[in-house]
Design an enzyme around this catalytic site. Structure first.
Site, PDB file in Angstrom:
ATOM      1  CE  LYS A  34      26.750-123.496   9.314  1.00 24.01           C
ATOM      2  NZ  LYS A  34      26.731-124.199  10.609  1.00 24.01           N
ATOM      3  CG  ASN A  35      28.621-127.172   9.055  1.00 19.07           C
ATOM      4  OD1 ASN A  35      28.518-126.115   9.689  1.00 19.07           O
ATOM      5  ND2 ASN A  35      27.580-127.878   8.671  1.00 19.07           N
ATOM      6  NE  ARG A 104      26.757-129.514  18.567  1.00 19.05           N
ATOM      7  CZ  ARG A 104      26.518-130.157  19.710  1.00 19.05           C
ATOM      8  NH1 ARG A 104      25.998-129.511  20.727  1.00 19.05           N
ATOM      9  NH2 ARG A 104      26.815-131.441  19.853  1.00 19.05           N
ATOM     10  CB  CYS A 128      20.724-124.066  15.068  1.00 24.18           C
ATOM     11  SG  CYS A 128      21.212-122.820  13.862  1.00 24.18           S
ATOM     12  NE  ARG A 133      22.984-129.443  17.565  1.00 27.06           N
ATOM     13  CZ  ARG A 133      23.364-128.442  16.764  1.00 27.06           C
ATOM     14  NH1 ARG A 133      22.678-127.324  16.774  1.00 27.06           N
ATOM     15  NH2 ARG A 133      24.430-128.538  16.006  1.00 27.06           N
ATOM     16  N   PRO A 134      23.389-132.605  22.751  1.00 24.52           N
ATOM     17  CG  PRO A 134      23.080-134.903  22.933  1.00 24.52           C
ATOM     18  CD  PRO A 134      22.498-133.679  22.288  1.00 24.52           C
ATOM     19  CB  VAL A 135      28.897-132.144  24.358  1.00 26.41           C
ATOM     20  CG1 VAL A 135      28.546-130.984  23.437  1.00 26.41           C
ATOM     21  CG2 VAL A 135      28.707-131.750  25.824  1.00 26.41           C
ATOM     22  CG  LEU A 137      28.297-139.564  21.680  1.00 20.09           C
ATOM     23  CD1 LEU A 137      27.780-139.765  20.265  1.00 20.09           C
ATOM     24  CD2 LEU A 137      28.516-140.903  22.379  1.00 20.09           C
ATOM     25  CB  SER A 174      28.567-137.509  17.100  1.00 20.63           C
ATOM     26  OG  SER A 174      29.091-136.215  17.301  1.00 20.63           O
ATOM     27  CG  ASP A 316      23.052-129.493   8.063  1.00 20.98           C
ATOM     28  OD1 ASP A 316      24.293-129.371   8.060  1.00 20.98           O
ATOM     29  OD2 ASP A 316      22.387-129.746   9.082  1.00 20.98           O
ATOM     30  CB  ILE A 338      19.938-136.114  12.478  1.00 19.72           C
ATOM     31  CG1 ILE A 338      20.226-136.980  11.263  1.00 19.72           C
ATOM     32  CG2 ILE A 338      21.204-135.658  13.189  1.00 19.72           C
ATOM     33  CD1 ILE A 338      21.047-138.218  11.532  1.00 19.72           C
ATOM     34  NE  ARG A 408      24.736-119.587  13.761  1.00 22.94           N
ATOM     35  CZ  ARG A 408      24.690-120.326  14.863  1.00 22.94           C
ATOM     36  NH1 ARG A 408      23.614-120.319  15.609  1.00 22.94           N
ATOM     37  NH2 ARG A 408      25.713-121.070  15.218  1.00 22.94           N
TER      38      ARG A 408
END
Ligand code: EPZ
Length: 430
Positions: A34-35, A104, A128, A133-135, A137, A174, A316, A338, A408
């Site tokens: 998936k990732n 995301r 999720c 979950r900042p962005v 970076l 990240s 995960d 994390i 998902r």
């Protein structure tokens, strides 16, 4: 929006009903990752010629990502697990907020799209609920490459006249920010060096894909990645490697039930952290060239886990491992470093009789000899997987609700578990 896999035609959510107590044994394969698929489905907009992706997992996230690509002018067709994506003609489409918030990695398309079309708007991401979950970076990297990105009313307004290679230091390794900068830099003028880059297998696979379409990325898998920008990128064909987290989850199904599960056609090195912890817990682990098998003839012993960026113990796998340790002998401490709130499984496992409590960033787990079936609610993807594992050993019937979260990241998880001997079925919520 199309219904999610697992949702009935009326849009109702489904549940999984599990009757525990069976040892799971047998050999399985898992879908493509998936990732990795999601990372590539953000970068694919860089390709000016058609791309064929093989072994794409057929899950809600990849289906939604395909729909999002079409919003920006891509032509997307599926043939089983093969995706054909043609990004030769793109436009600054208007992405539906609900669709974008549902995954995301929608946000990871911003940089690559800027490299192709120069400006766009993208609603702020979702994903999720396991933390903030900042962005920041991602934004730091894109700004460094010359992009202008402003957040206005929950929508990012981005533009870039031209992108120029530079040095990008990531305050945290990240995975997402590394992917985002690496992909965007592939079409920047000059060379970009990312330091303190993430080293996850997903980064290596993304670099393989980028190089397959004509990019020049070096050092993926190390903390320093060099990208030599190109004026355009071509098309190509790339096979998505197996999903390391699915593989780890099903190996734990063997460990928690005292059976022996072998997962074939995977990259064994991806399981190193999990395998080492399972061996420490007393499981029998065998490793082949492209397979790993795990058996637990006796009750596992408690172990302590600390999640870390790769090659540390993967976050995960934290929740599925916590479920497994609920029936181990002794007290385990699982420290999640994390994400600040990857804890949705704790209350639900407690309802099944687990002696698990949160203590700061850790879960303290006092192993019990049995769990009892209950109705439990998945709060996120890996919490849902953890509840399924607990249901496999619980006495009686466990009903796992909200399994759209599980859908998902796992293609019909019940089919795989059933093939290993589990008594599990998907039912329509009444
Ligand atoms: C990817 O998320 C995965 N998702 C996650 O898997 C996985 O847990 C994570 O990498 C770590 O391996 C996908 O690939 C779609 P990060 P991502 O950026 O990219 C902080 C699953 O279950 N951070 O490495 O979001 C962040 O808050 C999912 O399959 C910043 O501070 O992960 C977190 O603490 C869940 N600023 C840490 O870094 C940023 O700009 C890790 O995030 C970005 C991240």
């Amino acid at each position: 929006m199309d219904k999610l896999p697992g949702q009935s035609s009326t849009g109702d959510m489904n549940s999984l009903v599990i009757r525990g107590g069976r040892k799971l044994s047998g050999e399985i394969e898992v879908s493509g990752s998936k990732n990795i698929a999601l990372a590539i489905l953000s970068a694919v907009v860089l390709a000016e010629e058609p791309v064929t992706l093989l072994n794409v997992p057929k899950i809600s996230d990849t289906e939604i990502k395909g729909q999002l690509l079409e919003v920006f002018g891509a032509k997307v067709t599926w043939e089983g697990s093969t995706m054909h994506v043609d990004c030769s003609n793109l436009n600054a489409g208007h992405a539906d907020e609900e669709m974008v918030r549902s995954i995301r990695t929608s946000f990871y398309m911003v940089g690559p799209l800027l490299a192709r079309i120069g400006n766009l708007e993208m609603p702020a991401p979702g994903g999720c609920m396991i933390g903030a979950r900042p962005v920041d970076l991602h934004l730091k990297g894109l700004h460094a490459l010359g992009a202008t990105i402003e957040l206005d009313g929950g929508v990012y307004k981005a533009s870039a006249k031209n992108l120029v290679g530079t040095e990008v230091y990531l305050d945290k390794p990240s995975a997402g920010a590394t992917q985002h900068v690496m992909s965007t830099a592939a079409l920047a003028k000059g060379t970009t060096i990312i330091t303190n880059a993430a080293m996850e297998p997903e980064i290596i696979a993304l670099a393989e894909f980028l190089n397959c379409i004509g990019a020049k990325v070096e050092g993926a898998g190390t903390s320093s990645i060099t990208i030599h920008g190109k004026p355009t990128l071509s098309g190509g064909e790339y096979r998505i490697p197996a999903d390391r987290i699915q593989a780890g989850t099903f190996l734990l199904a063997g460990a928690i039930t005292g059976g022996t599960v072998r997962v074939n056609k995977i990259i064994p090195e991806d399981q190193t952290a999990v395998v080492n912890k399972l061996r420490e817990a007393g499981a029998e682990v065998k490793i082949g060239s492209d397979w790993v098998s795990v058996g637990a003839p006796t009750r596992l012993e408690a172990v302590n886990i600390t999640t870390m960026p790769h090659p540390g113990f993967p976050t995960d796998m934290q929740q599925p491992m916590a479920a497994t340790l609920c029936v181990a002998n002794g007290t385990s401490i699982v420290d999640e470093t994390i994400y600040e709130s990857r804890t949705g499984h704790i209350s639900e496992l407690s309802r099944m009789g687990a002696k698990i409590r949160q203590d700061g960033s850790s879960a303290v787990i006092q192993g019990v000899t049995e769990l009892r079936g209950a109705t439990v609610y998945a709060s996120d993807l890996r919490a849902g997987a953890a509840l399924c594992l607990a249901g496999l050993v619980a006495h009686g019937e466990t009903i796992v609700k909200n399994i759209h979260f599980i859908d998902r990241g796992y293609e019909r998880i019940e089919d795989t578990l059933k093939s290993l001997g589990a008594d599990i079925s998907r039912v329509l919520d009444s």
